[in-house]
Design a protein around this motif. Sequence first.
Motif, PDB file in Angstrom:
ATOM      1  N   UNK A  55      27.249  15.282 -33.164  1.00 12.48           N
ATOM      2  CA  UNK A  55      28.224  14.507 -32.374  1.00 12.48           C
ATOM      3  C   UNK A  55      27.781  12.999 -32.142  1.00 12.48           C
ATOM      4  N   UNK A  56      26.447  12.876 -32.028  1.00 15.46           N
ATOM      5  CA  UNK A  56      25.868  11.481 -31.778  1.00 15.46           C
ATOM      6  C   UNK A  56      25.748  10.951 -33.334  1.00 15.46           C
ATOM      7  N   UNK A  57      25.539  11.763 -34.433  1.00 13.07           N
ATOM      8  CA  UNK A  57      25.556  11.059 -35.538  1.00 13.07           C
ATOM      9  C   UNK A  57      26.857  10.494 -35.982  1.00 13.07           C
ATOM     10  N   UNK A  58      27.857  11.248 -35.818  1.00  8.22           N
ATOM     11  CA  UNK A  58      29.276  10.755 -35.864  1.00  8.22           C
ATOM     12  C   UNK A  58      29.623   9.564 -35.102  1.00  8.22           C
ATOM     13  N   UNK A  59      29.167   9.298 -33.952  1.00 12.30           N
ATOM     14  CA  UNK A  59      29.436   8.214 -33.051  1.00 12.30           C
ATOM     15  C   UNK A  59      28.566   6.987 -33.890  1.00 12.30           C
TER      16      UNK A  59
ATOM     17  N   UNK B  41      32.443   6.698 -36.589  1.00 15.22           N
ATOM     18  CA  UNK B  41      33.471   6.638 -35.286  1.00 15.22           C
ATOM     19  C   UNK B  41      34.717   6.060 -35.462  1.00 15.22           C
ATOM     20  N   UNK B  42      34.642   4.827 -36.338  1.00 14.84           N
ATOM     21  CA  UNK B  42      35.760   4.214 -36.249  1.00 14.84           C
ATOM     22  C   UNK B  42      36.073   4.069 -37.776  1.00 14.84           C
TER      23      UNK B  42
ATOM     24  N   UNK C  99      37.200   3.133 -45.091  1.00 17.80           N
ATOM     25  CA  UNK C  99      35.862   2.821 -44.713  1.00 17.80           C
ATOM     26  C   UNK C  99      35.678   3.313 -43.331  1.00 17.80           C
ATOM     27  N   UNK C 100      34.464   3.903 -42.950  1.00 17.43           N
ATOM     28  CA  UNK C 100      34.256   4.432 -41.626  1.00 17.43           C
ATOM     29  C   UNK C 100      33.119   3.685 -41.178  1.00 17.43           C
ATOM     30  N   UNK C 101      32.763   3.529 -40.148  1.00 20.15           N
ATOM     31  CA  UNK C 101      31.528   2.855 -39.468  1.00 20.15           C
ATOM     32  C   UNK C 101      31.407   3.333 -38.022  1.00 20.15           C
ATOM     33  N   UNK C 102      30.087   3.093 -37.345  1.00 19.91           N
ATOM     34  CA  UNK C 102      29.901   3.644 -36.277  1.00 19.91           C
ATOM     35  C   UNK C 102      29.388   2.387 -35.393  1.00 19.91           C
ATOM     36  N   UNK C 103      28.847   2.991 -34.257  1.00 20.08           N
ATOM     37  CA  UNK C 103      27.879   2.075 -33.174  1.00 20.08           C
ATOM     38  C   UNK C 103      26.828   1.471 -33.775  1.00 20.08           C
TER      39      UNK C 103
ATOM     40  N   UNK D 277      23.115  -3.367 -42.650  1.00 16.32           N
ATOM     41  CA  UNK D 277      24.357  -2.432 -42.071  1.00 16.32           C
ATOM     42  C   UNK D 277      25.193  -2.192 -43.338  1.00 16.32           C
ATOM     43  N   UNK D 278      25.498  -3.116 -44.148  1.00 18.49           N
ATOM     44  CA  UNK D 278      26.195  -2.504 -45.231  1.00 18.49           C
ATOM     45  C   UNK D 278      25.668  -1.396 -45.853  1.00 18.49           C
ATOM     46  N   UNK D 279      24.549  -1.203 -46.231  1.00 18.46           N
ATOM     47  CA  UNK D 279      23.950   0.079 -46.773  1.00 18.46           C
ATOM     48  C   UNK D 279      24.191   1.247 -45.857  1.00 18.46           C
ATOM     49  N   UNK D 280      24.050   0.875 -44.562  1.00 17.51           N
ATOM     50  CA  UNK D 280      24.226   2.139 -43.507  1.00 17.51           C
ATOM     51  C   UNK D 280      25.681   2.611 -43.616  1.00 17.51           C
ATOM     52  N   UNK D 281      26.641   1.745 -43.675  1.00 17.48           N
ATOM     53  CA  UNK D 281      28.114   2.010 -43.781  1.00 17.48           C
ATOM     54  C   UNK D 281      28.196   2.958 -44.869  1.00 17.48           C
ATOM     55  N   UNK D 282      27.537   2.718 -46.190  1.00 16.61           N
ATOM     56  CA  UNK D 282      27.502   3.455 -47.277  1.00 16.61           C
ATOM     57  C   UNK D 282      26.905   4.912 -47.279  1.00 16.61           C
TER      58      UNK D 282
END
Length: 94
Positions: free
Chosen positions: A24-28, A32-33, A40-44, A56-61
């Motif tokens: 759940x934490x990893x999804x957040x 999460x969004x 394209x999904x991204x989180x906190x 951050x662009x790398x992390x989104x992917x």
Amino acid sequence: MTEILHSAERDLMAIERELEHLNRLARTLDSRFRLPGTSIRFGLDTIVGLVPVIGDLFDVGFKANLRNVAILREQLGARKQAHSAAPGPARGIA
């Protein structure tokens, strides 16, 4: 012997609960969004870390947090399988 098996089952249940919490934490943090109109999904993690944009662009992917939880689940499954395949009394010993 029975007490050892019950203890191992309780331990596995506790690990499973902790993994679900981490998931759940990893999804957040990772997904999460959703960016409207895209898949394209991204989180906190992305929102908070907007300063170093390239990372951050790398992390989104890459979705590092979700991948880490998947690795933990995979390892737990491998250990569970090895544990259940162990012969006789050695089963309850971790």
